[in-house]
Design a protein around this motif. Structure first.
Motif, PDB file in Angstrom:
ATOM      1  N   GLU A 121       0.855  -1.177   0.000  1.00  0.00           N
ATOM      2  CA  GLU A 121       0.000   0.000   0.000  1.00  0.00           C
ATOM      3  C   GLU A 121       0.895   1.232   0.000  1.00  0.00           C
ATOM      4  O   GLU A 121       1.765   1.376   0.853  1.00  0.00           O
ATOM      5  CB  GLU A 121      -0.898   0.003   1.243  1.00  0.00           C
ATOM      6  CG  GLU A 121      -2.106   0.922   1.152  1.00  0.00           C
ATOM      7  CD  GLU A 121      -1.789   2.372   1.424  1.00  0.00           C
ATOM      8  OE1 GLU A 121      -2.569   3.248   1.033  1.00  0.00           O
ATOM      9  OE2 GLU A 121      -0.739   2.634   2.055  1.00  0.00           O
ATOM     10  N   ILE A 158      -1.194  -0.985  -4.279  1.00  0.00           N
ATOM     11  CA  ILE A 158      -2.406  -0.176  -4.155  1.00  0.00           C
ATOM     12  C   ILE A 158      -1.950   1.250  -3.892  1.00  0.00           C
ATOM     13  O   ILE A 158      -1.362   1.548  -2.852  1.00  0.00           O
ATOM     14  CB  ILE A 158      -3.299  -0.681  -3.011  1.00  0.00           C
ATOM     15  CG1 ILE A 158      -3.771  -2.107  -3.312  1.00  0.00           C
ATOM     16  CG2 ILE A 158      -4.491   0.253  -2.819  1.00  0.00           C
ATOM     17  CD1 ILE A 158      -4.567  -2.735  -2.192  1.00  0.00           C
ATOM     18  N   ARG A 177      -5.598   2.187  -8.158  1.00  0.00           N
ATOM     19  CA  ARG A 177      -5.723   3.390  -7.327  1.00  0.00           C
ATOM     20  C   ARG A 177      -6.913   3.252  -6.396  1.00  0.00           C
ATOM     21  O   ARG A 177      -8.026   2.962  -6.828  1.00  0.00           O
ATOM     22  CB  ARG A 177      -5.899   4.632  -8.202  1.00  0.00           C
ATOM     23  CG  ARG A 177      -5.962   5.940  -7.409  1.00  0.00           C
ATOM     24  CD  ARG A 177      -6.118   7.138  -8.328  1.00  0.00           C
ATOM     25  NE  ARG A 177      -7.379   7.095  -9.064  1.00  0.00           N
ATOM     26  CZ  ARG A 177      -8.534   7.570  -8.604  1.00  0.00           C
ATOM     27  NH1 ARG A 177      -8.596   8.098  -7.379  1.00  0.00           N
ATOM     28  NH2 ARG A 177      -9.620   7.507  -9.333  1.00  0.00           N
ATOM     29  N   VAL A 178      -6.666   3.472  -5.107  1.00  0.00           N
ATOM     30  CA  VAL A 178      -7.726   3.479  -4.100  1.00  0.00           C
ATOM     31  C   VAL A 178      -7.501   4.712  -3.233  1.00  0.00           C
ATOM     32  O   VAL A 178      -6.534   4.767  -2.466  1.00  0.00           O
ATOM     33  CB  VAL A 178      -7.705   2.204  -3.228  1.00  0.00           C
ATOM     34  CG1 VAL A 178      -8.784   2.280  -2.161  1.00  0.00           C
ATOM     35  CG2 VAL A 178      -7.890   0.961  -4.093  1.00  0.00           C
ATOM     36  N   ILE A 181     -10.520   5.635   1.910  1.00  0.00           N
ATOM     37  CA  ILE A 181     -11.704   4.786   1.994  1.00  0.00           C
ATOM     38  C   ILE A 181     -12.169   4.680   3.439  1.00  0.00           C
ATOM     39  O   ILE A 181     -11.371   4.567   4.367  1.00  0.00           O
ATOM     40  CB  ILE A 181     -11.467   3.384   1.398  1.00  0.00           C
ATOM     41  CG1 ILE A 181     -10.177   2.749   1.925  1.00  0.00           C
ATOM     42  CG2 ILE A 181     -11.483   3.446  -0.115  1.00  0.00           C
ATOM     43  CD1 ILE A 181      -9.986   1.303   1.485  1.00  0.00           C
ATOM     44  N   TYR A 369     -15.715   2.208   1.188  1.00  0.00           N
ATOM     45  CA  TYR A 369     -14.816   1.091   0.877  1.00  0.00           C
ATOM     46  C   TYR A 369     -15.460   0.058  -0.037  1.00  0.00           C
ATOM     47  O   TYR A 369     -14.774  -0.622  -0.817  1.00  0.00           O
ATOM     48  CB  TYR A 369     -14.326   0.427   2.167  1.00  0.00           C
ATOM     49  CG  TYR A 369     -15.333  -0.477   2.850  1.00  0.00           C
ATOM     50  CD1 TYR A 369     -15.469  -1.818   2.483  1.00  0.00           C
ATOM     51  CD2 TYR A 369     -16.157   0.001   3.878  1.00  0.00           C
ATOM     52  CE1 TYR A 369     -16.389  -2.653   3.115  1.00  0.00           C
ATOM     53  CE2 TYR A 369     -17.076  -0.812   4.499  1.00  0.00           C
ATOM     54  CZ  TYR A 369     -17.194  -2.132   4.118  1.00  0.00           C
ATOM     55  OH  TYR A 369     -18.116  -2.950   4.730  1.00  0.00           O
ATOM     56  N   TYR A 372     -14.670  -0.305  -3.791  1.00  0.00           N
ATOM     57  CA  TYR A 372     -13.351  -0.747  -4.259  1.00  0.00           C
ATOM     58  C   TYR A 372     -13.114  -2.240  -4.067  1.00  0.00           C
ATOM     59  O   TYR A 372     -12.003  -2.725  -4.283  1.00  0.00           O
ATOM     60  CB  TYR A 372     -12.267   0.079  -3.549  1.00  0.00           C
ATOM     61  CG  TYR A 372     -12.385   1.540  -3.902  1.00  0.00           C
ATOM     62  CD1 TYR A 372     -11.807   2.049  -5.063  1.00  0.00           C
ATOM     63  CD2 TYR A 372     -13.135   2.407  -3.112  1.00  0.00           C
ATOM     64  CE1 TYR A 372     -11.951   3.382  -5.420  1.00  0.00           C
ATOM     65  CE2 TYR A 372     -13.290   3.739  -3.465  1.00  0.00           C
ATOM     66  CZ  TYR A 372     -12.702   4.220  -4.611  1.00  0.00           C
ATOM     67  OH  TYR A 372     -12.859   5.533  -4.969  1.00  0.00           O
ATOM     68  N   THR A 375     -12.071  -3.804  -7.309  1.00  0.00           N
ATOM     69  CA  THR A 375     -10.719  -3.350  -7.664  1.00  0.00           C
ATOM     70  C   THR A 375      -9.669  -4.208  -6.964  1.00  0.00           C
ATOM     71  O   THR A 375      -8.709  -4.681  -7.590  1.00  0.00           O
ATOM     72  CB  THR A 375     -10.529  -1.873  -7.266  1.00  0.00           C
ATOM     73  OG1 THR A 375     -11.498  -1.080  -7.950  1.00  0.00           O
ATOM     74  CG2 THR A 375      -9.132  -1.387  -7.608  1.00  0.00           C
ATOM     75  N   ILE A 376      -9.858  -4.423  -5.666  1.00  0.00           N
ATOM     76  CA  ILE A 376      -8.922  -5.238  -4.884  1.00  0.00           C
ATOM     77  C   ILE A 376      -8.984  -6.698  -5.334  1.00  0.00           C
ATOM     78  O   ILE A 376      -7.959  -7.372  -5.474  1.00  0.00           O
ATOM     79  CB  ILE A 376      -9.236  -5.125  -3.375  1.00  0.00           C
ATOM     80  CG1 ILE A 376      -9.138  -3.667  -2.911  1.00  0.00           C
ATOM     81  CG2 ILE A 376      -8.299  -6.016  -2.566  1.00  0.00           C
ATOM     82  CD1 ILE A 376      -7.803  -3.032  -3.122  1.00  0.00           C
TER      83      ILE A 376
END
Length: 383
Positions: A121, A158, A177-178, A181, A369, A372, A375-376
């Protein structure tokens, strides 16, 4: 499926990063993973390898180091030893590290040996002014080496900003991209605007490297009678001496009914402070650290319905439409800030109520959150 999360700071509470990690733990849990966090502190009395339980995960507090200068510069060896022992004994399916630059190469070797995907991260590229020994500081040297090439050893990254996302993708690393969250849908919020004076709040730390600029705000209030007569500015997180050092002069008596410095307050009180304000205000210098990072307080404020007044750094312009769900200035120019504060003062209660509604809606779409999870899931390759 087991996911090990690493953070060599306070968890589950105590810092902005603690909040971000809790959100990742929620995502992992909702992807049907057993989540375990190894941290350095719980923010309360520390124990030797104490295992504790949180809503969505368990966590272990690594043994405390001796607090020597060497440990501050190169890390507490007991922390990595705890991490290694856990990996050897439990063989997690994924390792997700949110910090621990001191241990990255050792961690990468262990994960490679046991064929465990390692995800990093990346949320900040600190300015040189944040480091005591400047260019000779081992932490500064290590940080730059990792960001500029070392993290190629990670399975994926991330990134908190589009600048970091582009940087790592150009290096050939799988990156998503996050931004900030939070559990926005379960966050309390206030939609109806206040009566009376406009209440501005600043929450947080100015930091050694002047991460936040207070002077432009104080200067505008000092130099504009019509603004300070209609505004209260409350500062939480720093004492008066720190504020006066930052702005370069004593807060004048003419601001005694306008500027209020409260010092540090308990973390659990911050949310109510922000909810009860009309606007959260912060200004950051235009530099690499501001544009590669992303503001936690932006998401925290918008999630409770409180619009933000800030300048356009990082990806903030992707989320704030000036005059619609907050106010955005291009830099720290005091003339622009004067115009924005005048506009905020002139808005009716009904207009400010509508702005609060739009602010909350933006947060639900951009910072919850749940938005996403896929995405994760894609980055980790989870079926």
């Amino acid at each position: 499926m087991k996911i090990l999360v690493l953070y060599d700071g306070a968890f589950p509470y105590g810092t902005a990063m603690s909040s971000r990690i809790r959100s990742f733990c929620r995502i992992f849990s909702e992807l049907n993973a057993d989540v375990h966090v190894i941290c350095a502190s719980s923010g309360t009395k520390r124990g030797n390898k104490q295992e504790r339980r949180l809503e969505r995960c368990t966590f272990t507090i690594a043994p405390e180091g001796k607090g020597t200068i060497k440990e501050k510069l190169f890390g507490n060896p007991k922390y990595f030893q705890t991490v290694k022992e856990y990996i050897v004994q439990n063989k997690p399916d994924f390792v997700f590290s949110t910090s621990g630059q001191e241990y990255f190469y050792k961690l990468a070797e262990v994960c490679k040996y046991y064929q465990i995907p390692l995800f990093i991260e990346q949320c900040e590229w600190l300015d040189i002014s944040e480091f005591i020994f400047r260019y000779l500081d081992p932490r500064y040297i290590r940080m730059n080496r990792l960001i500029q090439g070392g993290y190629k050893k990670a399975t994926g990254i991330i990134a908190i900003s589009s600048s970091f996302e582009k940087h790592y993708r150009n290096m050939g690393v799988d990156t998503v991209r996050v931004p900030t969250i939070l559990d926005v849908l379960n966050s309390p919020c206030r939609i109806t605007a206040n009566e009376g004076k406009i209440v501005l709040v600043f929450t947080g730390s100015i930091a050694r490297g002047k991460k936040e600029l207070i002077a432009p705000i104080i200067n505008v209030l000092r130099d504009n009678l019509e603004i300070r007569s209609n505004v209260e500015f409350h500062i939480y997180g720093e004492n008066k001496d720190a504020i006066e050092t930052s702005i370069g002069y004593k807060i004048p008596k003419l601001l005694e009914n306008c500027v209020f410095v409260h010092g540090r307050v308990p973390q659990e009180e911050i949310q109510d402070i922000i909810i009860n304000a009309d606007y959260q205000i912060f200004i950051r210098p235009q530099r690499r650290s501001s544009n590669f990072g992303f503001s936690t307080k932006l998401g925290e404020s918008m999630s409770v319905g409180t619009p933000v007044i800030t300048n356009n750094t990082s990806d903030i312009g992707m989320y704030i439409k000036s005059g619609d769900n907050g106010f955005l200035i291009n830099n720290s120019d005091e003339r622009e800030l004067v115009q924005v504060l005048r506009a905020a003062i002139e808005m009716s209660k009904e207009e400010r109520t509508e702005m609060r509604k739009r602010t909350r809606k933006t947060a639900e779409i951009a910072f919850d959150y749940r938005e996403y999870k896929n995405t994760i899931k894609g980055l980790f390759g989870i079926e």
